[in-house]
Design an enzyme around this catalytic site. Structure first.
Site, short mmCIF file in Angstrom:
data_model
loop_
_atom_site.label_atom_id
_atom_site.label_comp_id
_atom_site.label_asym_id
_atom_site.label_seq_id
_atom_site.Cartn_x
_atom_site.Cartn_y
_atom_site.Cartn_z
N CYS A 2 55.73 45.86 44.53
CA CYS A 2 55.87 46.60 45.79
C CYS A 2 55.41 48.05 45.66
O CYS A 2 55.50 48.64 44.59
CB CYS A 2 57.34 46.63 46.20
N ARG A 27 48.34 47.37 43.67
CA ARG A 27 49.52 46.93 42.93
C ARG A 27 49.84 45.46 43.22
O ARG A 27 50.59 44.84 42.47
CB ARG A 27 50.73 47.78 43.33
N TRP A 75 55.85 42.72 47.41
CA TRP A 75 55.46 41.61 46.53
C TRP A 75 56.72 40.77 46.40
O TRP A 75 57.68 41.19 45.75
CB TRP A 75 55.01 42.17 45.19
N ASN A 99 61.51 49.01 46.09
CA ASN A 99 60.72 48.37 45.03
C ASN A 99 61.68 48.05 43.90
O ASN A 99 62.46 48.92 43.50
CB ASN A 99 59.62 49.35 44.57
N GLY A 100 61.64 46.81 43.38
CA GLY A 100 62.50 46.47 42.26
C GLY A 100 63.41 45.30 42.61
O GLY A 100 63.14 44.55 43.55
N GLU A 479 41.02 37.87 25.51
CA GLU A 479 40.87 38.80 26.63
C GLU A 479 39.82 38.29 27.62
O GLU A 479 40.02 38.35 28.84
CB GLU A 479 40.52 40.20 26.09
N LYS A 483 40.61 37.44 31.55
CA LYS A 483 39.87 38.12 32.63
C LYS A 483 39.29 37.11 33.59
O LYS A 483 39.39 37.25 34.80
CB LYS A 483 38.77 38.97 31.97
N GLU A 486 42.08 35.30 35.73
CA GLU A 486 42.83 36.03 36.75
C GLU A 486 42.01 36.36 37.99
O GLU A 486 42.57 36.44 39.07
CB GLU A 486 43.53 37.27 36.17
N HIS A 502 41.58 20.31 15.77
CA HIS A 502 42.96 19.82 15.67
C HIS A 502 43.52 19.38 17.01
O HIS A 502 44.74 19.34 17.19
CB HIS A 502 43.83 20.89 15.00
N LYS A 601 49.45 44.69 40.04
CA LYS A 601 48.89 45.58 39.01
C LYS A 601 49.98 46.06 38.06
O LYS A 601 49.79 46.13 36.86
CB LYS A 601 48.22 46.78 39.70
O1 M6R Z 1 50.48 48.19 32.81
P1 M6R Z 1 50.48 47.32 31.58
O2 M6R Z 1 49.32 47.62 30.67
O3 M6R Z 1 51.78 47.31 30.85
O4 M6R Z 1 50.24 45.86 32.15
C1 M6R Z 1 50.25 44.75 31.30
C2 M6R Z 1 49.68 43.52 31.99
O5 M6R Z 1 50.43 43.22 33.14
C3 M6R Z 1 48.22 43.70 32.38
O6 M6R Z 1 47.43 44.04 31.29
C4 M6R Z 1 47.67 42.41 33.04
O7 M6R Z 1 47.61 41.40 32.08
C5 M6R Z 1 46.30 42.67 33.66
N1 M6R Z 1 46.27 42.16 34.98
C6 M6R Z 1 45.20 42.02 32.94
O8 M6R Z 1 43.97 42.29 33.52
#
Ligand code: M6R
Length: 606
Positions: A2, A27, A75, A99-100, A479, A483, A486, A502, A601
């Site tokens: 949020c 976010r 959110w 938020n929270g 990574e 990427k 997502e 395996h 985010k």
């Molecule tokens: O703000 P942070 O680096 O702690 O966030 C960690 C993950 O939520 C963040 O890296 C997430 O995996 C990204 N969306 C990846 O692109």
């Protein structure tokens, strides 16, 4: 997660709130709303969907007109995303955005129901609105304090009282919230990027501090109700940093910002050709004292930690455990005095990473935060702190933040190896020399964008694909896979290349794409064997390797070559094609690249 904004001033409040909320869209959210003081009352507009849906709805019904109010992008956590569950929520005279998570909302709701209160929504937020109203006897500070003493969990709240026109109240515990300070106008926001176009000056609120915003100023009270003086901070990010500047998406802009971000992050930490992290509280004596290192983080930040593990263990010969923060915090980790726990986070507000930091401290370990967002909770609570200077990262898919996290991992590993006398000064200078060349190296890879786009066009119809690699390349392939998943929504897995036989190799079918990261000279022969194995079973192979590496051409369908450089540095340039492939695949599939579905985010709740 949020986003919260609030405004008191002379401007058109609806416009300011919508504009500020648009800066928080990154976010992640599924509904939006605002509440504005209008004609002696409070006008609320809210809807499921995006801000543009909210604007459409207001155009068709009523556009609130006033000079102060609060806004929210939600959110969903408690209750599905729909109009009723959207914020703001009201209880009698009180209207709030939140938020929270309120952990004890159920017990509080039962209590309020027993007092005859009725609820409209399924949210934990409405419980707070009703509780505030229940305790409200004309003194907002007292009623906020009383409510704070009863609610548990993490929250940031923007609050308005119907009988206190043009005043916005704000409070936070665990969740982020700043107070923006303008001339004859003041703001609240979940982060400073929301209000950069109005002001760069702000206060950071500590837990349970209550801010009272009027047009003529801001007062802040501590949890006992005494007024306190806050330190005025100034954001060093400018408005441009939070704009697209001609790029089609923030993600593409951020990929292109990587050379500069690395330069800005490493340059101030190099002195006389050697790493110098003393300004971050890291001394040679401290480095010598650590027996064991834990790197704890989530998602992409955790992947940066995996690269860190390889290079720290390789150069400094100190054992490193990399942990996912949500696992670390609940697995009773064997951490204690003499250990160093490194928390990596772009936002500095990730709930699990913050909890891991607090756990590590409570167990007696030293803690080092590697954080991008200035003044964030992890930055403030870490014993030692290295800020990464990536500037604001808006795209949900992290790129430049990962890159600068890597650059810090290198600086740290070099300094640790020197302190532990595993490398001498000459070798350390040589390694720093290599690191200094990475911005140019990354810039040169950015020129391979067309080749990446071509590869993406081969991937768009895939249902599944695999990323494989060994050693540092394995860390990198994790990574690359994250990427792609997502933002393209294509299912992909990353596997240690040697592990395929395996079990996983049974997944390979004719035409299934396999992206092999093969930049490590020592492991090349082994990785090439694995590439041949998948090729022989029908895979379409895409290989990322160094220029001049000898790979049997019959095993390779597409190749991306990184200029020849030292193996240990390879993750920094080699991740760029993986980022670009994910980006173009998402674009070609017509996805919302910067705001992928279901993702936020900044993950400020568990
Ligand atoms: O703000 P942070 O680096 O702690 O966030 C960690 C993950 O939520 C963040 O890296 C997430 O995996 C990204 N969306 C990846 O692109």
């Amino acid at each position: 997660m949020c986003g919260i904004v609030g405004y008191v001033g002379k401007r058109d409040c609806t416009k300011v709130l919508i504009d500020a909320l648009s800066k928080l869209e990154y976010r992640g959210y599924d509904s939006a709303g605002i509440a504005v003081f209008e004609n002696g009352g409070i006008s609320v507009a809210k809807t499921k969907g995006r801000l543009r849906d909210l604007c459409e709805k207001m155009k068709k019904t009523h556009i609130p007109s006033g000079h102060s109010g609060i806004g929210h992008t939600r959110w969903a956590t408690h209750g599905e995303p729909n109009d009723v569950n959207s914020h703001p929520h009201a209880g009698g005279k009180v209207t709030i955005v939140h938020n929270g998570i309120i952990e004890n909302y159920k017990a509080l709701k039962d209590f309020l129901v027993s007092k005859g209160r009725h609820f409209q929504s399924e949210t934990d937020t409405e419980v707070v609105a009703q509780l505030l109203d229940y305790y409200y006897c004309g003194n907002p500070i007292e009623c906020i304090q009383k409510t704070l003493s009863e609610i548990q969990g993490s929250f940031a709240l923007g609050i308005i009282f119907a009988d206190r026109p043009d005043v916005v109240y704000a409070v936070r515990r665990e969740s982020p919230l700043i107070v923006g300070l303008g001339k004859d106008e003041n703001f609240i926001a979940s982060d400073v990027t929301a209000i950069l176009q109005y002001t760069r000056d702000y206060y950071l609120l500590e837990h349970d501090e209550i801010a009272v915003l009027g047009m003529d100023g801001v007062k802040v009270f501590d949890s006992h109700g005494s007024e306190i003086k806050k330190e005025r901070k100034t954001a060093d990010w400018d408005v441009d940093a939070a704009e697209k500047q001609g790029y089609e998406h923030f993600m593409l802009k951020e990929i292109h910002e990587q050379p500069t971000a690395v330069k800005t992050t490493i340059t101030p930490r190099i002195s006389d050709g050697l790493p110098d992290l003393s300004e971050c509280g890291i001394t040679v004596e401290k480095l010598r004292s650590f027996n064991q290192i834990f790197i704890v983080a989530c998602g992409t930040a955790m992947h940066a930690g995996l690269v860190g593990k390889y290079i720290i263990e390789e150069l400094a010969r100190v054992p490193v455990v990399v942990d996912i923060a949500s696992e670390f915090r609940y697995r009773n980790p064997l951490v204690g005095v003499g250990d160093l726990v490194i928390i990596i986070s772009q936002s500095g507000e990730t709930a699990d990473s913050l909890a891991a930091l607090r756990l590590a401290k409570s167990l007696g370990a030293s803690t080092l935060g590697i954080v991008n967002a200035k003044g964030s909770s992890i930055a403030r609570e870490s014993d030692m702190l290295i800020y990464t200077h990536a500037g604001p990262e808006i795209a949900v898919a992290s790129t430049k933040a990962y890159m600068v996290q890597l650059s810090v991992m290198y600086l740290f590993a070099f300094e640790l190896a020197l302190a532990k006398e595993k490398i001498d000064e000459a070798e350390c200078r040589r390694l720093i020399g290599l690191l200094r060349q990475t911005p140019d190296l990354i810039a040169s890879i950015l020129e391979s964008a067309d080749a990446c786009q071509k590869i993406s066009s081969q991937l768009i119809n895939a249902d599944h694909l695999l990323y494989i690699g060994r050693g540092l390349d394995y860390a990198l392939s994790m990574e690359g896979s994250l990427k792609l998943k997502e933002i393209s929504y294509i299912h992909s897995e990353s596997y240690a290349a040697g592990e395929l036989k395996h079990g996983t190799i049974s997944l390979i079918t004719n035409g299934m794409p396999v992206i092999a990261v093969a930049t490590q000279t020592k492991l090349l022969e082994k990785t090439v064997s694995n590439i041949k194995e998948v090729k022989a079973r029908g895979a379409k192979t895409i290989v990322v390797c160094q220029q001049g590496m000898e790979i049997d051409p019959s095993a390779v369908d597409f190749k991306i070559e990184i200029p020849k450089f030292e193996d240990i540095i390879m993750p920094m340039p080699a991740v760029v094609p993986l980022q670009l492939i994910a980006y173009y695949t998402s674009v070609l599939r017509g996805n919302d690249v910067d705001k992928p579905r279901n993702l936020a985010k900044s993950v400020t709740v568990e």
